[in-house]
Motif scaffolding. Structure first.
Motif, short mmCIF file in Angstrom:
data_model
loop_
_atom_site.label_atom_id
_atom_site.label_comp_id
_atom_site.label_asym_id
_atom_site.label_seq_id
_atom_site.Cartn_x
_atom_site.Cartn_y
_atom_site.Cartn_z
N GLU A 22 -4.68 4.97 4.54
CA GLU A 22 -4.01 4.48 3.34
C GLU A 22 -3.15 5.57 2.71
OE1 GLU A 22 -5.33 3.12 -1.13
OE2 GLU A 22 -6.55 2.38 0.54
N MET A 67 0.81 -1.22 0.00
CA MET A 67 0.00 0.00 0.00
C MET A 67 0.84 1.27 0.00
SD MET A 67 -3.15 -0.87 2.55
CE MET A 67 -4.31 -2.18 2.17
N TYR A 86 -9.37 5.42 4.41
CA TYR A 86 -8.71 5.99 3.24
C TYR A 86 -7.61 6.97 3.66
CZ TYR A 86 -8.11 8.01 -1.43
OH TYR A 86 -7.59 8.44 -2.63
N THR A 142 -4.09 0.33 -4.77
CA THR A 142 -5.15 1.02 -4.05
C THR A 142 -6.35 0.08 -3.86
OG1 THR A 142 -6.28 1.92 -6.01
CG2 THR A 142 -4.41 3.17 -5.13
N LEU A 148 -4.04 -2.66 6.22
CA LEU A 148 -3.21 -1.55 6.65
C LEU A 148 -2.51 -1.86 7.96
CD1 LEU A 148 -5.64 1.35 5.72
CD2 LEU A 148 -3.29 1.15 4.88
#
Length: 239
Positions: A193, A93, A190, A100, A234
């Motif tokens: 990320e 990532m 998000y 993505t 993540l």
């Protein structure tokens, strides 16, 4: 005429690195040469990607890109993610290469998409085939949903991570009582990320900790299931 096939030809710094990466995603080499020029052709079912090697090429400066239309972005993303976990122990990532998450794109009529940024810095943009889709995602409503949609355009489509961060940070700085909890989780994940892309592990960890504090009903938790999968990826990348 019909039945023509277009094959993208993309630059890279090393065809060996390219081949290793795409083999992890389920591709195989159909042609490989060192002379007269380094070149490799990769194939996964009906998906063909060809690459040429350039001396001194900097993947960070690459403008290479192509579109891949597929009837099921979720299935292809799951396959790529499984390949990354098997080869690298995690879904990549941050940095180059990386991938993505599938998200609806308001600049693509609400259809979903995700991107693979390969070792050559090429953006392989996987998008939902409109011909195989009955109804795209409706236009986002609500403050957080609109901010998320705008951030996805900047971060996932344009590759402007810093602008996407600014949009999400502004939205998160002004919480409202009527914010949808599921959308809040999506925004936080998000943002985590994007922090990983910027090598900001502290902020990524902070965002994931905030996800754990969002109170969801059973129905809302089901709606957020795929987002929690992203959060788990993540968290694994942070370890």
């Amino acid at each position: 005429m019909t039945n023509e096939v277009t094959v993208p030809l993309l630059p890279c710094a090393s065809i060996d690195d390219i081949a290793t990466f795409y083999e992890a995603l389920g591709f195989h080499s159909t042609h490989r040469q060192r002379r007269p020029n380094p070149y490799v052709a990769m194939r996964r079912e009906d998906l063909h990607l060809h690459f040429f090697e350039l001396d001194g090429f900097d993947p960070e400066q690459s403008y290479g890109s192509c579109l891949v239309l597929t009837p099921d972005i979720e299935e292809l993303h799951r396959a790529f993610a499984a390949g990354m976990r098997a080869a690298y122990g995690k879904v990549l990532m941050a940095g180059i290469p990386r991938m993505t998450r599938p998200r609806a794109r308001k600049n693509y009529d609400g259809l979903g998409g995700f991107s693979v940024i390969d070792p050559g810095g090429n953006w392989i943009r996987v998008v939902q085939d409109p011909a195989a889709t009955e109804s795209p995602e409706p236009s986002p409503t609500g403050r957080l949903a609109k901010a998320l949609a705008n951030a996805v355009v900047q971060g996932d489509s344009r590759g402007d991570t810093h602008q996407a961060v600014r949009i999400l940070d502004s939205a998160l700085a002004h919480p409202q009582p009527d914010d949808d909890p599921v959308t809040q989780v999506q925004v936080l994940v998000y943002r985590a990320e994007l922090a990983m892309v910027l090598h900001d592990r502290e902020t990524a960890a902070e965002m994931l900790a905030r996800v754990d504090r969002v109170v969801l009903t059973v129905d809302e938790a089901e709606r957020a299931a795929s987002t929690f999968e992203a959060a788990a990826d993540l968290a694994a990348a942070l370890r």
